[in-house]
Scaffold this active site. Structure first.
Site, mmCIF file in Angstrom:
data_model
loop_
_atom_site.group_PDB
_atom_site.id
_atom_site.type_symbol
_atom_site.label_atom_id
_atom_site.label_comp_id
_atom_site.label_asym_id
_atom_site.label_seq_id
_atom_site.Cartn_x
_atom_site.Cartn_y
_atom_site.Cartn_z
ATOM 1 N N VAL A 47 0.834 -1.195 0.000
ATOM 2 C CA VAL A 47 0.000 0.000 0.000
ATOM 3 C C VAL A 47 0.877 1.257 0.000
ATOM 4 C CG1 VAL A 47 -1.754 1.313 1.279
ATOM 5 C CG2 VAL A 47 -1.910 -1.186 1.152
ATOM 6 N N CYS A 48 2.000 1.193 0.698
ATOM 7 C CA CYS A 48 2.879 2.360 0.861
ATOM 8 C C CYS A 48 3.266 3.025 -0.463
ATOM 9 C CB CYS A 48 4.123 1.989 1.653
ATOM 10 S SG CYS A 48 3.753 1.379 3.318
ATOM 11 N N PRO A 49 3.732 2.282 -1.472
ATOM 12 C CA PRO A 49 4.117 2.980 -2.704
ATOM 13 C C PRO A 49 2.942 3.653 -3.411
ATOM 14 C CG PRO A 49 4.356 0.599 -2.972
ATOM 15 C CD PRO A 49 4.048 0.858 -1.532
ATOM 16 N N GLU A 51 0.364 5.081 -1.876
ATOM 17 C CA GLU A 51 0.127 6.321 -1.126
ATOM 18 C C GLU A 51 1.197 7.361 -1.430
ATOM 19 O OE1 GLU A 51 -1.725 5.650 3.118
ATOM 20 O OE2 GLU A 51 0.254 4.725 2.936
ATOM 21 N N LEU A 52 2.439 6.941 -1.433
ATOM 22 C CA LEU A 52 3.540 7.866 -1.680
ATOM 23 C C LEU A 52 3.476 8.440 -3.089
ATOM 24 C CD1 LEU A 52 6.231 5.833 0.218
ATOM 25 C CD2 LEU A 52 5.366 8.084 0.894
#
Length: 188
Positions: A47-49, A51-52
């Site tokens: 999920v992090c990439p 969002e970033l």
């Protein structure tokens, strides 16, 4: 004690930012400007990439608004650089990534999951006085929306620049605001 309205605590971290050498960032560097601290669990995840990348799409807008952006995880600045160099999504990002391997920043903001050594998915907007004005925290599997973050920062900046005014729900720039008073009690 709640974190909204509190002063950020002292920290020092090594940052990675594209087209720059590694550099140090402290709480003193943040003061005098608006800043976003965008905590995420770990580099090289799922999920992090997304969002970033979403936050990166708003980076130029945030810069025009006078807002510095810091991605923060408990990874090192070396890991941030490696992720930037190997990921198509992360490779496009222009904002700074802070290495928080000692967990100082994550603890200061109250988002460290001690049992895992990872930061929660959380966002903090800090005003030029170093005071936290906006906070958002979600569970592991729920990504954030950078467009909504921009809206909240615009509202926080408006309120700061217009004492006595407040922004109602779903307020957008150039929309009506409210002046709190006894005349409004029971009429909204």
């Amino acid at each position: 004690m709640g974190i909204i309205g509190s002063q950020i605590k002292p920290f020092k971290a090594t940052a990675f930012q594209a087209d720059k050498d590694f550099f140090e960032v402290t709480d003193e560097d943040v003061k005098g400007k608006w800043a976003v601290f965008f905590f995420y669990p770990a580099d090289f995840t799922f999920v992090c990439p997304t969002e970033l990348e979403d936050l990166g799409a708003q980076y130029d807008t945030l810069q025009k608004m006078g807002v510095d952006v810091y991605g923060v995880s408990t990874d090192t600045h070396f890991s941030h650089k490696a992720w930037h160099d190997t990921s198509e999504k992360i490779g496009k990002l222009k904002f700074a990534f802070l290495g928080d391997q000692l967990h100082t920043i994550s603890k200061n903001f109250g988002v460290l999951r001690e049992e895992m050594g990872l930061a929660d998915r959380a966002t903090f907007v800090v005003d030029p006085d170093g005071v936290i004005q906006v906070m958002e925290q979600t569970c592991e599997g729920v990504g954030r929306n950078a467009t909504e973050l921009v809206r909240k920062i615009k509202a926080a900046q408006y309120v700061r620049n217009n004492p006595g005014q407040v922004c109602p729900a779903a307020w957008e720039e150039d929309s009506d605001t409210l002046t709190p008073s006894l005349d409004l009690v029971g009429k909204l």
